[in-house]
Motif scaffolding. Structure first.
Motif, PDB file in Angstrom:
ATOM      1  N   ARG A  47      52.871  65.986  30.691  1.00 40.27           N
ATOM      2  CA  ARG A  47      52.195  65.974  29.390  1.00 40.27           C
ATOM      3  C   ARG A  47      53.140  65.526  28.283  1.00 40.27           C
ATOM      4  NH1 ARG A  47      51.092  70.986  29.053  1.00 40.27           N
ATOM      5  NH2 ARG A  47      52.484  71.533  27.374  1.00 40.27           N
ATOM      6  N   ARG A  48      54.367  66.057  28.283  1.00 37.38           N
ATOM      7  CA  ARG A  48      55.347  65.652  27.267  1.00 37.38           C
ATOM      8  C   ARG A  48      55.702  64.173  27.394  1.00 37.38           C
ATOM      9  NH1 ARG A  48      57.829  70.604  28.600  1.00 37.38           N
ATOM     10  NH2 ARG A  48      59.356  69.490  29.867  1.00 37.38           N
ATOM     11  N   ALA A  49      55.786  63.671  28.625  1.00 38.82           N
ATOM     12  CA  ALA A  49      56.108  62.258  28.831  1.00 38.82           C
ATOM     13  C   ALA A  49      55.057  61.372  28.172  1.00 38.82           C
ATOM     14  CB  ALA A  49      56.201  61.944  30.323  1.00 38.82           C
ATOM     15  N   LEU A  50      53.790  61.701  28.377  1.00 41.65           N
ATOM     16  CA  LEU A  50      52.725  60.909  27.760  1.00 41.65           C
ATOM     17  C   LEU A  50      52.733  61.075  26.240  1.00 41.65           C
ATOM     18  CD1 LEU A  50      49.840  61.509  30.323  1.00 41.65           C
ATOM     19  CD2 LEU A  50      51.224  59.443  30.028  1.00 41.65           C
ATOM     20  N   GLU A  51      52.884  62.294  25.774  1.00 39.10           N
ATOM     21  CA  GLU A  51      52.920  62.534  24.327  1.00 39.10           C
ATOM     22  C   GLU A  51      54.075  61.783  23.672  1.00 39.10           C
ATOM     23  OE1 GLU A  51      50.996  67.038  24.324  1.00 39.10           O
ATOM     24  OE2 GLU A  51      53.176  66.796  24.335  1.00 39.10           O
ATOM     25  N   ASN A  52      55.228  61.772  24.326  1.00 39.37           N
ATOM     26  CA  ASN A  52      56.397  61.072  23.770  1.00 39.37           C
ATOM     27  C   ASN A  52      56.187  59.569  23.691  1.00 39.37           C
ATOM     28  OD1 ASN A  52      57.858  63.418  23.348  1.00 39.37           O
ATOM     29  ND2 ASN A  52      58.857  63.330  25.341  1.00 39.37           N
ATOM     30  N   HIS A  53      55.243  59.053  24.486  1.00 35.81           N
ATOM     31  CA  HIS A  53      54.908  57.624  24.443  1.00 35.81           C
ATOM     32  C   HIS A  53      53.607  57.400  23.668  1.00 35.81           C
ATOM     33  CE1 HIS A  53      57.940  57.456  27.622  1.00 35.81           C
ATOM     34  NE2 HIS A  53      58.091  56.217  27.227  1.00 35.81           N
ATOM     35  N   HIS A  54      53.197  58.404  22.900  1.00 37.47           N
ATOM     36  CA  HIS A  54      52.017  58.340  22.024  1.00 37.47           C
ATOM     37  C   HIS A  54      50.739  58.032  22.796  1.00 37.47           C
ATOM     38  CE1 HIS A  54      54.922  58.603  18.818  1.00 37.47           C
ATOM     39  NE2 HIS A  54      55.556  57.582  19.349  1.00 37.47           N
ATOM     40  N   ILE A  55      50.631  58.588  23.996  1.00 39.28           N
ATOM     41  CA  ILE A  55      49.424  58.454  24.811  1.00 39.28           C
ATOM     42  C   ILE A  55      48.710  59.800  24.784  1.00 39.28           C
ATOM     43  CG2 ILE A  55      48.506  57.977  27.105  1.00 39.28           C
ATOM     44  CD1 ILE A  55      51.018  56.238  27.577  1.00 39.28           C
ATOM     45  N   LEU A  56      47.694  59.880  23.930  1.00 39.43           N
ATOM     46  CA  LEU A  56      46.991  61.136  23.711  1.00 39.43           C
ATOM     47  C   LEU A  56      45.529  61.069  24.134  1.00 39.43           C
ATOM     48  CD1 LEU A  56      48.467  61.898  20.177  1.00 39.43           C
ATOM     49  CD2 LEU A  56      49.335  62.645  22.401  1.00 39.43           C
ATOM     50  N   THR A  57      45.041  59.857  24.433  1.00 43.14           N
ATOM     51  CA  THR A  57      43.651  59.694  24.849  1.00 43.14           C
ATOM     52  C   THR A  57      43.602  58.869  26.137  1.00 43.14           C
ATOM     53  OG1 THR A  57      43.291  57.611  23.671  1.00 43.14           O
ATOM     54  CG2 THR A  57      42.901  59.657  22.426  1.00 43.14           C
ATOM     55  N   LEU A  58      42.483  58.948  26.825  1.00 44.00           N
ATOM     56  CA  LEU A  58      42.312  58.148  28.044  1.00 44.00           C
ATOM     57  C   LEU A  58      42.261  56.661  27.713  1.00 44.00           C
ATOM     58  CD1 LEU A  58      39.809  60.409  29.964  1.00 44.00           C
ATOM     59  CD2 LEU A  58      42.154  59.856  30.642  1.00 44.00           C
ATOM     60  N   GLU A  59      41.742  56.320  26.552  1.00 43.50           N
ATOM     61  CA  GLU A  59      41.709  54.919  26.129  1.00 43.50           C
ATOM     62  C   GLU A  59      43.127  54.376  25.964  1.00 43.50           C
ATOM     63  OE1 GLU A  59      37.853  56.740  25.448  1.00 43.50           O
ATOM     64  OE2 GLU A  59      39.835  57.374  24.808  1.00 43.50           O
ATOM     65  N   GLN A  60      44.001  55.176  25.400  1.00 46.52           N
ATOM     66  CA  GLN A  60      45.404  54.770  25.252  1.00 46.52           C
ATOM     67  C   GLN A  60      46.068  54.674  26.618  1.00 46.52           C
ATOM     68  OE1 GLN A  60      46.479  57.971  22.617  1.00 46.52           O
ATOM     69  NE2 GLN A  60      46.429  56.641  20.807  1.00 46.52           N
ATOM     70  N   LEU A  61      45.750  55.589  27.512  1.00 47.80           N
ATOM     71  CA  LEU A  61      46.301  55.563  28.866  1.00 47.80           C
ATOM     72  C   LEU A  61      45.872  54.288  29.597  1.00 47.80           C
ATOM     73  CD1 LEU A  61      47.857  57.057  31.128  1.00 47.80           C
ATOM     74  CD2 LEU A  61      45.680  58.138  31.740  1.00 47.80           C
ATOM     75  N   ALA A  62      44.631  53.885  29.421  1.00 48.91           N
ATOM     76  CA  ALA A  62      44.087  52.709  30.100  1.00 48.91           C
ATOM     77  C   ALA A  62      44.746  51.406  29.645  1.00 48.91           C
ATOM     78  CB  ALA A  62      42.577  52.632  29.889  1.00 48.91           C
ATOM     79  N   GLU A  63      45.485  51.437  28.555  1.00 45.45           N
ATOM     80  CA  GLU A  63      46.203  50.252  28.074  1.00 45.45           C
ATOM     81  C   GLU A  63      47.492  50.005  28.849  1.00 45.45           C
ATOM     82  OE1 GLU A  63      46.854  50.927  23.915  1.00 45.45           O
ATOM     83  OE2 GLU A  63      44.704  50.901  23.449  1.00 45.45           O
ATOM     84  N   HIS A  64      47.832  50.908  29.766  1.00 46.59           N
ATOM     85  CA  HIS A  64      49.078  50.832  30.527  1.00 46.59           C
ATOM     86  C   HIS A  64      48.801  50.649  32.009  1.00 46.59           C
ATOM     87  CE1 HIS A  64      51.509  52.112  27.084  1.00 46.59           C
ATOM     88  NE2 HIS A  64      50.458  52.849  26.785  1.00 46.59           N
ATOM     89  N   SER A  65      49.776  50.092  32.701  1.00 48.56           N
ATOM     90  CA  SER A  65      49.663  49.965  34.154  1.00 48.56           C
ATOM     91  C   SER A  65      50.191  51.243  34.807  1.00 48.56           C
ATOM     92  CB  SER A  65      50.465  48.762  34.656  1.00 48.56           C
ATOM     93  OG  SER A  65      51.853  49.016  34.558  1.00 48.56           O
ATOM     94  N   GLU A  66      49.805  51.435  36.048  1.00 48.66           N
ATOM     95  CA  GLU A  66      50.289  52.584  36.808  1.00 48.66           C
ATOM     96  C   GLU A  66      51.814  52.539  36.903  1.00 48.66           C
ATOM     97  OE1 GLU A  66      49.753  54.173  41.356  1.00 48.66           O
ATOM     98  OE2 GLU A  66      48.059  53.150  40.425  1.00 48.66           O
ATOM     99  N   LYS A  67      52.351  51.356  37.091  1.00 47.94           N
ATOM    100  CA  LYS A  67      53.807  51.177  37.203  1.00 47.94           C
ATOM    101  C   LYS A  67      54.509  51.597  35.910  1.00 47.94           C
ATOM    102  CE  LYS A  67      57.283  47.750  38.448  1.00 47.94           C
ATOM    103  NZ  LYS A  67      57.542  46.380  38.887  1.00 47.94           N
TER     104      LYS A  67
END
Length: 97
Positions: A47-67
């Motif tokens: 959770r902290r890893a995503l928050e530190n990269h400003h990924i707080l929503t699924l839409e923001q997550l979908a802008e990134h690759s799994e890698k």
């Protein structure tokens, strides 16, 4: 060899024991865990890893690759299925960079 736990006090005054050098207060971390949403499904490091990269929503997550996501410190392979399921439920997926 077992690490010795040290009593620590966070800026909010919580006292807790920790054996690592990690400065994260266990009590503060438990208090700030979301009660709903995809971030509530994750452990604190992920959770902290995503928050530190400003990924707080699924839409923001979908802008990134799994890698890309796997490269974040604190996020491992066991988190990916949780994220994929949450994305799929919203009709989203990781990008194919």
């Amino acid at each position: 060899m077992e690490a010795k736990s040290n009593l620590r006090t966070c800026p909010k005054g919580h006292q807790y024991y920790k054996s690592s050098d990690c400065p994260t207060c266990l009590i503060c971390e438990k208090e700030r865990k979301p009660s709903f949403g995809f971030l509530s499904l994750l452990g604190a490091p992920a959770r902290r890893a995503l928050e530190n990269h400003h990924i707080l929503t699924l839409e923001q997550l979908a802008e990134h690759s799994e890698k890309e996501i796997l490269a974040f410190h604190g996020l491992g392979k066991s988190t990916i299925p949780i994220l994929k399921t949450a994305l799929k439920e919203k009709g989203l997926s990781f990008t194919d960079l």
